[in-house]
Design a protein around this motif. Structure first.
Motif, PDB file in Angstrom:
ATOM      1  N   GLY A   1       0.405  -1.571  -0.164  1.00 32.57           N
ATOM      2  CA  GLY A   1      -0.232  -0.114  -0.249  1.00 32.57           C
ATOM      3  C   GLY A   1       0.584   1.436   0.122  1.00 32.57           C
ATOM      4  O   GLY A   1       1.637   1.579  -0.943  1.00 32.57           O
ATOM      5  N   GLN A   2       0.640   2.049   0.532  1.00 35.95           N
ATOM      6  CA  GLN A   2       1.573   3.489   0.620  1.00 35.95           C
ATOM      7  C   GLN A   2       2.935   3.566   1.509  1.00 35.95           C
ATOM      8  O   GLN A   2       3.511   4.133   2.186  1.00 35.95           O
ATOM      9  CB  GLN A   2       0.474   4.403   1.718  1.00 35.95           C
ATOM     10  CG  GLN A   2      -0.847   4.851   0.770  1.00 35.95           C
ATOM     11  CD  GLN A   2      -1.869   5.756   1.931  1.00 35.95           C
ATOM     12  OE1 GLN A   2      -1.183   6.513   2.213  1.00 35.95           O
ATOM     13  NE2 GLN A   2      -2.828   5.560   1.106  1.00 35.95           N
TER      14      GLN A   2
ATOM     15  N   ARG B   1       6.624  -2.431  -8.356  1.00 34.72           N
ATOM     16  CA  ARG B   1       5.518  -2.612  -8.556  1.00 34.72           C
ATOM     17  C   ARG B   1       4.803  -3.769  -9.094  1.00 34.72           C
ATOM     18  O   ARG B   1       5.951  -4.457  -9.975  1.00 34.72           O
ATOM     19  CB  ARG B   1       4.691  -1.626 -10.315  1.00 34.72           C
ATOM     20  CG  ARG B   1       3.394  -2.064  -9.990  1.00 34.72           C
ATOM     21  CD  ARG B   1       2.479  -1.062 -11.454  1.00 34.72           C
ATOM     22  NE  ARG B   1       1.110  -0.794 -11.832  1.00 34.72           N
ATOM     23  CZ  ARG B   1       1.310  -0.742 -12.247  1.00 34.72           C
ATOM     24  NH1 ARG B   1       1.715  -2.435 -13.014  1.00 34.72           N
ATOM     25  NH2 ARG B   1       0.045  -2.017 -12.794  1.00 34.72           N
ATOM     26  N   GLY B   2       4.025  -4.913  -8.981  1.00 36.55           N
ATOM     27  CA  GLY B   2       4.083  -6.050  -8.971  1.00 36.55           C
ATOM     28  C   GLY B   2       3.095  -6.759  -8.785  1.00 36.55           C
ATOM     29  O   GLY B   2       2.363  -7.017  -7.908  1.00 36.55           O
TER      30      GLY B   2
ATOM     31  N   VAL C   1       2.783   7.322  -3.428  1.00 33.68           N
ATOM     32  CA  VAL C   1       2.216   7.861  -2.374  1.00 33.68           C
ATOM     33  C   VAL C   1       3.743   6.938  -0.695  1.00 33.68           C
ATOM     34  O   VAL C   1       4.393   8.310  -0.714  1.00 33.68           O
ATOM     35  CB  VAL C   1       1.183   7.662  -1.431  1.00 33.68           C
ATOM     36  CG1 VAL C   1       1.715   7.997  -0.401  1.00 33.68           C
ATOM     37  CG2 VAL C   1       0.738   8.067  -2.479  1.00 33.68           C
ATOM     38  N   ALA C   2       4.340   6.125  -1.488  1.00 37.89           N
ATOM     39  CA  ALA C   2       5.040   5.127  -0.155  1.00 37.89           C
ATOM     40  C   ALA C   2       6.308   5.357  -0.831  1.00 37.89           C
ATOM     41  O   ALA C   2       7.228   6.316   0.270  1.00 37.89           O
ATOM     42  CB  ALA C   2       5.072   3.321  -1.156  1.00 37.89           C
TER      43      ALA C   2
ATOM     44  N   SER D   1      -0.624  -1.249  -6.928  1.00 37.24           N
ATOM     45  CA  SER D   1      -0.872  -0.139  -7.311  1.00 37.24           C
ATOM     46  C   SER D   1       0.189   1.585  -7.332  1.00 37.24           C
ATOM     47  O   SER D   1       0.533   1.280  -6.738  1.00 37.24           O
ATOM     48  CB  SER D   1      -2.244   0.719  -6.268  1.00 37.24           C
ATOM     49  OG  SER D   1      -2.565   2.248  -5.927  1.00 37.24           O
ATOM     50  N   SER D   2       0.195   1.520  -8.405  1.00 39.61           N
ATOM     51  CA  SER D   2       0.983   2.698  -9.412  1.00 39.61           C
ATOM     52  C   SER D   2       0.792   3.360  -7.810  1.00 39.61           C
ATOM     53  O   SER D   2       1.984   4.910  -7.720  1.00 39.61           O
ATOM     54  CB  SER D   2       0.590   3.364 -10.417  1.00 39.61           C
ATOM     55  OG  SER D   2       1.658   1.951 -11.286  1.00 39.61           O
ATOM     56  N   LYS D   3      -0.244   4.408  -7.810  1.00 39.37           N
ATOM     57  CA  LYS D   3      -0.737   5.500  -7.050  1.00 39.37           C
ATOM     58  C   LYS D   3      -0.833   5.321  -5.570  1.00 39.37           C
ATOM     59  O   LYS D   3       0.195   6.238  -5.166  1.00 39.37           O
ATOM     60  CB  LYS D   3      -2.576   5.594  -7.682  1.00 39.37           C
ATOM     61  CG  LYS D   3      -2.503   6.135  -8.214  1.00 39.37           C
ATOM     62  CD  LYS D   3      -3.917   6.448  -8.455  1.00 39.37           C
ATOM     63  CE  LYS D   3      -4.850   7.244 -10.327  1.00 39.37           C
ATOM     64  NZ  LYS D   3      -5.923   7.464  -9.777  1.00 39.37           N
TER      65      LYS D   3
END
Length: 208
Positions: free
Chosen positions: A13-14, A54-55, A40-41, A34-36
């Motif tokens: 997540g974040q 990302r995966g 944030v992370a 999630s790219s979004k």
């Protein structure tokens, strides 16, 4: 866990947990689809001891085979795929990326406890915003559907999400099929054993 242990936070997540773990001296990889959320992370920071990827948790990078001392799957981050076979794939991936003797820490809803105190609907107000939930449960598939609505003045919105709930028994079987043996079962994050009425559970499983 000793300082310097390799930890995988999935899905991250974040990056709330990954960031704190890296600051505490662990070697942390974190994966999310999630790219979004990853954007944030990454704003929280990254570096030599914190890497974001990302995966898809059903097909994690091949280079991670037997890489991690610990895998974290926290805060109901399991059971959201449409087909239960995908949940089994996720568990096998957890086992693949763990070192022999490595530990999976899994946290999520307990079907037994959720059903023991099932609420078809509830609502509450916070910061002048009204929130309402309507829930349906399919006992055959084990899928819980939650429809959320919020209203603040003239503004409002709705969303729906589905989650497959498991009993501790069924999860232990899934884990064992992948070579992960549950050694401890807690009442969520409380320091007491899992009970029939526990709405959350935390399972600690070790790789053979």
């Amino acid at each position: 866990m000793p300082i310097g242990s390799r930890i995988l936070d999935v899905p991250c997540g974040q990056g709330r947990h990954a960031h704190l773990l890296a600051e505490s001296g662990f070697e942390v990889d974190a994966l999310d689809y999630s790219s979004k959320l990853l954007a944030v992370a990454r704003k929280r920071g990254s570096g030599d001891t914190l890497r974001y990827t990302r995966g898809d948790m059903r097909r994690m990078p091949a280079r991670w085979t037997r890489r991690f001392d610990t895998v974290l799957n926290l805060f109901t981050s399991f059971g959201f795929f449409a087909h239960p076979a995908d949940d089994s794939r996720v568990v096998r991936e957890f086992a693949r990326v763990l070192k022999p003797g490595g530990v999976l820490i899994w946290h999520g809803g307990s079907r037994d406890g959720v059903m023991a105190r099932f609420l078809a609907r509830d609502w509450w107000t916070a910061d002048k915003t009204l929130f309402a939930h309507e829930r349906e449960f399919d006992p055959l598939s084990g899928v819980l559907t939650v429809r959320s609505t919020w209203r603040r003045g003239t503004r409002s919105g709705t969303r729906e999400h589905k989650l497959r709930l498991y009993t501790a028994t069924r999860l232990s079987e899934l884990f064992a099929d992948a070579g992960l043996i549950v050694e401890q079962a807690f009442d969520g994050f409380e320091d007491r054993p899992l009970r029939r009425t526990s709405s959350e559970m935390l399972l600690v499983a070790r790789k053979d």
